[in-house]
Enzyme design. Structure first.
Site, PDB file in Angstrom:
ATOM      1  N   ALA A 231       0.796  -1.230   0.000  1.00  0.00           N
ATOM      2  CA  ALA A 231       0.000   0.000   0.000  1.00  0.00           C
ATOM      3  C   ALA A 231       0.824   1.273   0.000  1.00  0.00           C
ATOM      4  CB  ALA A 231      -0.945  -0.008   1.205  1.00  0.00           C
TER       5      ALA A 231
ATOM      6  N   THR B 150       2.508   2.449  -2.596  1.00  0.00           N
ATOM      7  CA  THR B 150       2.587   3.063  -3.920  1.00  0.00           C
ATOM      8  C   THR B 150       1.500   2.494  -4.819  1.00  0.00           C
ATOM      9  OG1 THR B 150       4.100   3.576  -5.764  1.00  0.00           O
ATOM     10  CG2 THR B 150       4.180   1.355  -4.867  1.00  0.00           C
TER      11      THR B 150
ATOM     12  N   GLY C  81      -2.179  -0.034  -4.554  1.00  0.00           N
ATOM     13  CA  GLY C  81      -2.356  -0.239  -3.124  1.00  0.00           C
ATOM     14  C   GLY C  81      -2.485   1.068  -2.374  1.00  0.00           C
TER      15      GLY C  81
ATOM     16  N   SER D  55      -5.071  -9.958 -12.616  1.00  0.00           N
ATOM     17  CA  SER D  55      -4.628  -9.143 -13.755  1.00  0.00           C
ATOM     18  C   SER D  55      -5.227  -9.698 -15.038  1.00  0.00           C
ATOM     19  CB  SER D  55      -3.095  -9.172 -13.854  1.00  0.00           C
ATOM     20  OG  SER D  55      -2.644  -8.634 -15.081  1.00  0.00           O
TER      21      SER D  55
ATOM     22  N   TYR E 119       4.496 -14.605 -14.749  1.00  0.00           N
ATOM     23  CA  TYR E 119       3.581 -13.618 -14.189  1.00  0.00           C
ATOM     24  C   TYR E 119       2.133 -14.057 -14.427  1.00  0.00           C
ATOM     25  CZ  TYR E 119       1.215  -9.178 -13.276  1.00  0.00           C
ATOM     26  OH  TYR E 119       0.370  -8.206 -12.792  1.00  0.00           O
TER      27      TYR E 119
END
Length: 295
Positions: free
Chosen positions: A21, A23, A26, A142, A168
């Site tokens: 959180a 940046t 977040g 994502s 990923y």
């Protein structure tokens, strides 16, 4: 009508824990919850950066150290929360790494799978009994869960042939499968629900590990296909606070390709709904982390 931060109900008296959180997504998620009255815990790897982020927020905001790439840190963070909080209303599994070169966590897991999935899996399991009635676990996935994505049980840690993009994608697919299986388990044990969200394509620091060609084109492409982090956080926020949300739902932007826009319920890839793979991933994740869920 388009759902925005103005639609967030009063969060007074609620405790929210937001990973990663300090940046990006977040930060915007934590900021909005704090501004609407929640007591927010910034669970971050770098405490100094977390304190700097907290200083820019309005409301009741505290910082706790959490390095999701270390199971020792995950256990310490969970134990610390038990000492300071009698209950949690929102657990938002937001932190993540993207497209990193082949690296391993402190416990020997491939970095993206270990951080994005296994770290959050373990952290959720260790604090699950702190969740109050009508609480929520929101895990951020994502659009990349569709890109060359599968759960490679024969080589989960990518020891043979590493692809930063596919690794990923695997980690983000795992986030979804974790949510769906967790919801099935929670549904038998009360009113806590598990929900997933994705930010579309948001302009955040995650691109720093992208292949060189992507980084070179980012200044040109970003204005065309990305949205600000404050917009990218809206699907997570809606999943966390909208009274109409149901367990097992997936929220993402409503624009073309789900790249940007306002949050709505979206569908994930057909592979993500494979029940047998979800259950196998759960069992493997318990074995790898040593964390058994109380549901």
């Amino acid at each position: 009508m388009n759902w925005t931060e103005r639609d967030i109900p009063d969060q007074s008296g609620r405790v929210a824990v937001v990973t990663g959180a300090n940046t990006g997504l977040g930060y915007e998620t934590a900021r909005a919850l704090a501004e609407h009255g929640a007591s927010v815990v910034l669970a971050v790897r770098d405490v100094e950066k977390g304190e700097q982020a907290a200083a820019r927020m309005t409301g009741d905001v505290t910082v706790r150290q959490l390095d999701l790439s270390s199971l020792e840190s995950v256990r310490a963070a969970a134990a610390g929360l038990r000492e300071t909080h009698a209950g949690i209303d929102l657990l938002i599994n937001n932190a993540g790494v993207m497209y990193t070169p082949r690296q391993t966590t402190a416990d020997g897991f491939e970095l993206q799978f270990g951080t994005n999935h296994l770290g959050h899996f373990a952290f959720t399991g260790l604090v699950l009994d702190l969740l109050r009635p009508d609480s929520r676990v929101v895990t951020v996935s994502s659009v990349a869960h569709r890109i060359r994505a599968a759960i490679h049980f024969d080589d989960l840690q990518w020891e043979r042939s590493y692809s930063r993009v596919a690794a990923y994608g695997q980690s983000k697919l795992a986030n979804l499968m974790f949510t769906y299986e967790l919801q099935r388990r929670l549904a038998q044990h009360g009113t806590t629900i598990a929900v997933a969200a994705h930010p579309g394509v948001s302009d955040t620091e995650l691109v720093r590990n992208a292949p060189a060609a992507v980084r070179a084109l980012n200044p040109l492409l970003a204005p065309l296909v990305t949205q600000k982090a404050s917009m990218g956080a809206l699907p997570t926020l809606r999943a966390a606070v909208d009274p109409a949300v149901l367990g097992g739902q997936f929220y993402g932007p409503d624009g073309m390709g789900q790249y940007r826009g306002h949050p709505q319920v979206v569908a994930s890839s057909p592979d993500s709904y494979d029940l047998a793979v979800q259950q196998r991933l759960w069992t493997v994740s318990e074995d790898l982390t040593g964390v058994k869920f109380p549901v």
